[in-house]
Design a protein around this motif. Structure first.
Motif, PDB file in Angstrom:
ATOM      1  N   LEU A  51      13.380   8.158   3.426  1.00  0.00           N
ATOM      2  CA  LEU A  51      12.402   9.159   3.113  1.00  0.00           C
ATOM      3  C   LEU A  51      12.358   9.556   1.928  1.00  0.00           C
ATOM      4  N   LEU A  52      13.604   9.197   0.973  1.00  0.00           N
ATOM      5  CA  LEU A  52      13.679   9.530  -0.551  1.00  0.00           C
ATOM      6  C   LEU A  52      12.947   8.539  -1.217  1.00  0.00           C
ATOM      7  N   PHE A  53      13.325   7.162  -0.688  1.00  0.00           N
ATOM      8  CA  PHE A  53      12.647   6.000  -1.044  1.00  0.00           C
ATOM      9  C   PHE A  53      10.927   6.036  -1.250  1.00  0.00           C
ATOM     10  N   ALA A  54      10.470   6.565   0.216  1.00  0.00           N
ATOM     11  CA  ALA A  54       8.897   6.727   0.180  1.00  0.00           C
ATOM     12  C   ALA A  54       8.464   7.798  -1.040  1.00  0.00           C
ATOM     13  N   GLY A  55       9.223   8.831  -1.321  1.00  0.00           N
ATOM     14  CA  GLY A  55       8.877   9.812  -2.125  1.00  0.00           C
ATOM     15  C   GLY A  55       9.125   9.336  -3.499  1.00  0.00           C
ATOM     16  N   ARG A  56      10.311   8.713  -3.979  1.00  0.00           N
ATOM     17  CA  ARG A  56      10.481   8.215  -5.385  1.00  0.00           C
ATOM     18  C   ARG A  56       9.781   6.701  -5.632  1.00  0.00           C
ATOM     19  N   ALA A  57       9.851   5.977  -4.746  1.00  0.00           N
ATOM     20  CA  ALA A  57       9.573   4.643  -5.022  1.00  0.00           C
ATOM     21  C   ALA A  57       8.135   4.235  -4.315  1.00  0.00           C
ATOM     22  N   GLY A  58       7.787   4.751  -3.279  1.00  0.00           N
ATOM     23  CA  GLY A  58       6.547   4.396  -2.464  1.00  0.00           C
ATOM     24  C   GLY A  58       5.517   4.737  -3.301  1.00  0.00           C
ATOM     25  N   SER A  59       5.581   6.260  -3.622  1.00  0.00           N
ATOM     26  CA  SER A  59       4.487   6.874  -4.274  1.00  0.00           C
ATOM     27  C   SER A  59       4.105   6.330  -5.455  1.00  0.00           C
ATOM     28  N   ALA A  60       5.115   5.984  -6.319  1.00  0.00           N
ATOM     29  CA  ALA A  60       4.868   5.216  -7.758  1.00  0.00           C
ATOM     30  C   ALA A  60       4.275   3.806  -7.572  1.00  0.00           C
ATOM     31  N   LEU A  61       4.597   3.110  -6.346  1.00  0.00           N
ATOM     32  CA  LEU A  61       3.934   1.745  -6.193  1.00  0.00           C
ATOM     33  C   LEU A  61       2.435   2.027  -5.768  1.00  0.00           C
ATOM     34  N   THR A  62       2.230   2.938  -5.118  1.00  0.00           N
ATOM     35  CA  THR A  62       0.971   3.116  -4.753  1.00  0.00           C
ATOM     36  C   THR A  62      -0.240   3.657  -5.876  1.00  0.00           C
ATOM     37  N   ALA A  63       0.442   4.560  -6.669  1.00  0.00           N
ATOM     38  CA  ALA A  63      -0.287   4.867  -8.041  1.00  0.00           C
ATOM     39  C   ALA A  63      -0.430   3.756  -8.658  1.00  0.00           C
ATOM     40  N   GLU A  64       0.531   2.935  -8.959  1.00  0.00           N
ATOM     41  CA  GLU A  64       0.512   1.697 -10.148  1.00  0.00           C
ATOM     42  C   GLU A  64      -0.488   0.522  -9.572  1.00  0.00           C
ATOM     43  N   ILE A  65      -0.512   0.585  -8.285  1.00  0.00           N
ATOM     44  CA  ILE A  65      -1.668  -0.528  -7.820  1.00  0.00           C
ATOM     45  C   ILE A  65      -2.872  -0.047  -7.480  1.00  0.00           C
ATOM     46  N   GLY A  66      -2.841   1.191  -7.368  1.00  0.00           N
ATOM     47  CA  GLY A  66      -4.190   1.910  -7.091  1.00  0.00           C
ATOM     48  C   GLY A  66      -4.827   2.130  -8.476  1.00  0.00           C
ATOM     49  N   LEU A  67      -4.026   2.307  -9.515  1.00  0.00           N
ATOM     50  CA  LEU A  67      -4.484   2.355 -10.943  1.00  0.00           C
ATOM     51  C   LEU A  67      -5.057   0.934 -11.281  1.00  0.00           C
ATOM     52  N   MET A  68      -4.362  -0.060 -11.167  1.00  0.00           N
ATOM     53  CA  MET A  68      -4.779  -1.309 -11.309  1.00  0.00           C
ATOM     54  C   MET A  68      -5.805  -1.856 -10.494  1.00  0.00           C
ATOM     55  N   LYS A  69      -6.238  -1.260  -9.378  1.00  0.00           N
ATOM     56  CA  LYS A  69      -7.532  -1.566  -8.761  1.00  0.00           C
ATOM     57  C   LYS A  69      -8.545  -0.754  -9.474  1.00  0.00           C
ATOM     58  N   THR A  70      -8.439   0.646  -9.729  1.00  0.00           N
ATOM     59  CA  THR A  70      -9.347   1.477 -10.238  1.00  0.00           C
ATOM     60  C   THR A  70      -9.764   0.925 -11.685  1.00  0.00           C
ATOM     61  N   THR A  71      -8.696   0.479 -12.471  1.00  0.00           N
ATOM     62  CA  THR A  71      -9.234  -0.082 -13.879  1.00  0.00           C
ATOM     63  C   THR A  71      -9.616  -1.635 -13.937  1.00  0.00           C
ATOM     64  N   GLU A  72      -9.890  -1.989 -12.491  1.00  0.00           N
ATOM     65  CA  GLU A  72     -10.165  -3.358 -12.308  1.00  0.00           C
ATOM     66  C   GLU A  72      -9.515  -4.467 -12.921  1.00  0.00           C
ATOM     67  N   GLN A  73      -8.041  -4.187 -12.882  1.00  0.00           N
ATOM     68  CA  GLN A  73      -7.282  -5.045 -13.429  1.00  0.00           C
ATOM     69  C   GLN A  73      -7.199  -6.285 -12.461  1.00  0.00           C
ATOM     70  N   LEU A  74      -7.227  -5.851 -11.075  1.00  0.00           N
ATOM     71  CA  LEU A  74      -6.938  -6.701  -9.936  1.00  0.00           C
ATOM     72  C   LEU A  74      -8.268  -7.629 -10.074  1.00  0.00           C
ATOM     73  N   ALA A  75      -9.308  -7.160 -10.245  1.00  0.00           N
ATOM     74  CA  ALA A  75     -10.519  -7.880 -10.384  1.00  0.00           C
ATOM     75  C   ALA A  75     -10.507  -8.801 -11.236  1.00  0.00           C
ATOM     76  N   ALA A  76      -9.751  -8.487 -12.542  1.00  0.00           N
ATOM     77  CA  ALA A  76      -9.810  -9.460 -13.622  1.00  0.00           C
ATOM     78  C   ALA A  76      -8.864 -10.516 -13.538  1.00  0.00           C
ATOM     79  N   MET A  77      -7.781 -10.358 -12.650  1.00  0.00           N
ATOM     80  CA  MET A  77      -6.949 -11.364 -12.299  1.00  0.00           C
ATOM     81  C   MET A  77      -7.656 -12.382 -11.271  1.00  0.00           C
ATOM     82  N   GLU A  78      -8.433 -11.919 -10.415  1.00  0.00           N
ATOM     83  CA  GLU A  78      -9.155 -12.906  -9.672  1.00  0.00           C
ATOM     84  C   GLU A  78     -10.049 -13.658 -10.408  1.00  0.00           C
ATOM     85  N   MET A  79     -10.693 -12.931 -11.365  1.00  0.00           N
ATOM     86  CA  MET A  79     -11.691 -13.989 -12.331  1.00  0.00           C
ATOM     87  C   MET A  79     -10.837 -14.931 -12.862  1.00  0.00           C
ATOM     88  N   MET A  80      -9.628 -14.825 -13.220  1.00  0.00           N
ATOM     89  CA  MET A  80      -8.679 -15.900 -13.843  1.00  0.00           C
ATOM     90  C   MET A  80      -8.110 -16.744 -12.914  1.00  0.00           C
TER      91      MET A  80
END
Lengths: 164, 257
Positions: B104-133
């Motif tokens: 439960l602590l891991f979900a709150g401490r690390a899981g939320s950070a993971l989601t925010a990080e990957i979510g922001l990567m997607k929102t700022t189109e970093q993931l799409a840029a990777m696919e382009m490369m």
């Protein structure tokens, strides 16, 4: 470059810490240290009981209160209708006389049951595979109560007879 | 009629997400062998997920153990069985509290950070840029994070349990005067390596898979807006906590019948 080396070191320390915690759990908290004797550092003897009561696999085997081994398995002998407790004794206790008796006792009033070995006077010692036949069964609580009540009833009945 | 339709739509979208999650996991698992070659990616993620969660896990473990010691002592002393405190502590920590609370602590401490990080990567189109490369973001970004989470979780749970037992030892033996020898020996005779410790490790391993999977999927599946990231982060914590508690019941029923 320096940075990634730093991170690797910390991650290494973290993994070591986690594995160390597992090791603490294994050795300090669980009974693996005694179970880990394996076949090399123990020898096996058998004890036949009429009734083993609540004895379980892994129950301790004690001599003078000191744990010298554990119950490894409990089987039923269909020829003699007795329970056979297979006991693993630590190799450092090799000098157990052949006429040693085994009793099933209870630790405290409600505690777990264990086998207590009472050493005999023989000059010869038990070897692996030997059988202890001089055993005393576990005390079954219902039997004790039953005997007590029966004794009371007989007593009061006897009194009546004498009065008449 | 419209309520029925809304229910149907909700059900369909639920199963669609569930299916997407499994396909996502399958693709990501395909990237695991490559992750093992690029282990630098893995170590930096183990650092972010495991090492940075260490403090909260260790402190929580200490306090949970101390509270257990205190409450357990108060109840057991009425029966004159305060020596059984070691059993109570070790079994409840190793079997249940260690894996569950640390997950439960891991979900709150690390899981939320993971989601925010990957979510922001997607929102700022970093993931799409990777696919382009021609770099597969599932293999380059998601796979190392998934593996790191799965590896870190059992270690964190083990640390939680060990610290908790010593916290309870400190309160029980140090402050309340339980006999030290009886404390350890009763604990050792009652705790079994296979039945208790190994099952606890298996539990935390399963929780690690569940929490990290939910976290990376929610991040990857987020609506590419700031509100979407916030919703995805909330969903990660809620869903993975529920998953951990539900899985815990199933695993407990299977393991300790």
């Amino acid at each position: 470059m320096m940075h990634s080396k730093w991170i690797e070191t910390i991650v290494g320390a973290f993994v070591a810490l986690g594995l160390g915690a597992l090791l603490v759990l294994t050795l300090r908290i669980s009974n693996l240290s005694l179970a880990g004797f394996g076949a090399d550092s123990t020898y096996e003897i058998r004890a036949m009981f009429d009734n083993i009561g609540g004895l379980k696999v892994r129950s301790p085997v004690k001599m003078a209160g000191v744990t010298v081994g554990r119950v490894n398995a409990i089987e039923f002998d269909s020829k003699s209708y007795t329970a056979v407790a297979i006991i693993q004794i630590d190799k450092q206790y090799t000098q157990i006389p052949t006429d040693t008796g085994a009793n099933v006792y209870t630790a405290g009033l409600l505690g777990e049951q264990y086998i207590s070995l009472a050493p005999g006077g023989s000059e010869e010692f038990l070897k692996g595979g030997d059988v202890i036949t001089d055993t005393q069964s576990a005390v079954v609580f219902e039997q004790v109560i039953g005997q007590f009540l029966y004794g009371k009833a007989a007593e009061s009945g006897g009194d009546k007879d004498s009065k008449e | 009629m419209s309520a029925l339709r809304a229910l149907g739509r909700a059900g369909l979208s639920f199963f669609e997400r569930l299916g997407r999650g499994h396909i996502f996991l399958l693709y990501t698992l395909g990237g695991l062998p490559a992750t093992l070659y690029r282990w630098r990616l893995l170590t930096s993620q183990v650092f972010a997920l495991g090492v940075l969660s260490l403090v909260i896990i260790a402190v929580s473990g200490l306090f949970v153990g101390m509270v257990l010691g205190l409450q357990g002592y108060n109840t057991l002393v009425d029966f004159g069985a305060e020596e059984s405190l070691g059993i109570l502590l070790a079994l409840s920590l190793v079997r249940e509290l260690g894996p569950v609370v640390s997950a439960l602590l891991f979900a709150g401490r690390a899981g939320s950070a993971l989601t925010a990080e990957i979510g922001l990567m997607k929102t700022t189109e970093q993931l799409a840029a990777m696919e382009m490369m021609a770099v597969d973001p599932l293999h380059r970004v998601v796979a190392p994070r998934l593996l790191a989470g799965i590896l870190a979780m059992p270690l964190l749970a083990a640390i939680f349990s060990a610290v908790g037992v010593y916290g309870g030892y400190f309160v029980g033996v140090g402050l309340l005067g339980v006999d030290e020898g009886a404390f350890w020996s009763q604990m050792q005779s009652a705790v079994d390596f296979h039945d208790d410790i190994l099952n606890g490790v298996i539990k935390s391993f399963v929780f690690g898979i569940a929490v990290t999977w939910i976290a990376v999927f929610e991040g990857y599946d987020t609506a590419p807006t700031s509100a979407g990231i916030s919703r995805a982060t909330t969903r990660t914590v809620v869903n993975s906590s529920l998953a951990v508690l539900g899985l815990d019941f199933v695993l407990t029923a299977l393991m300790f019948d």
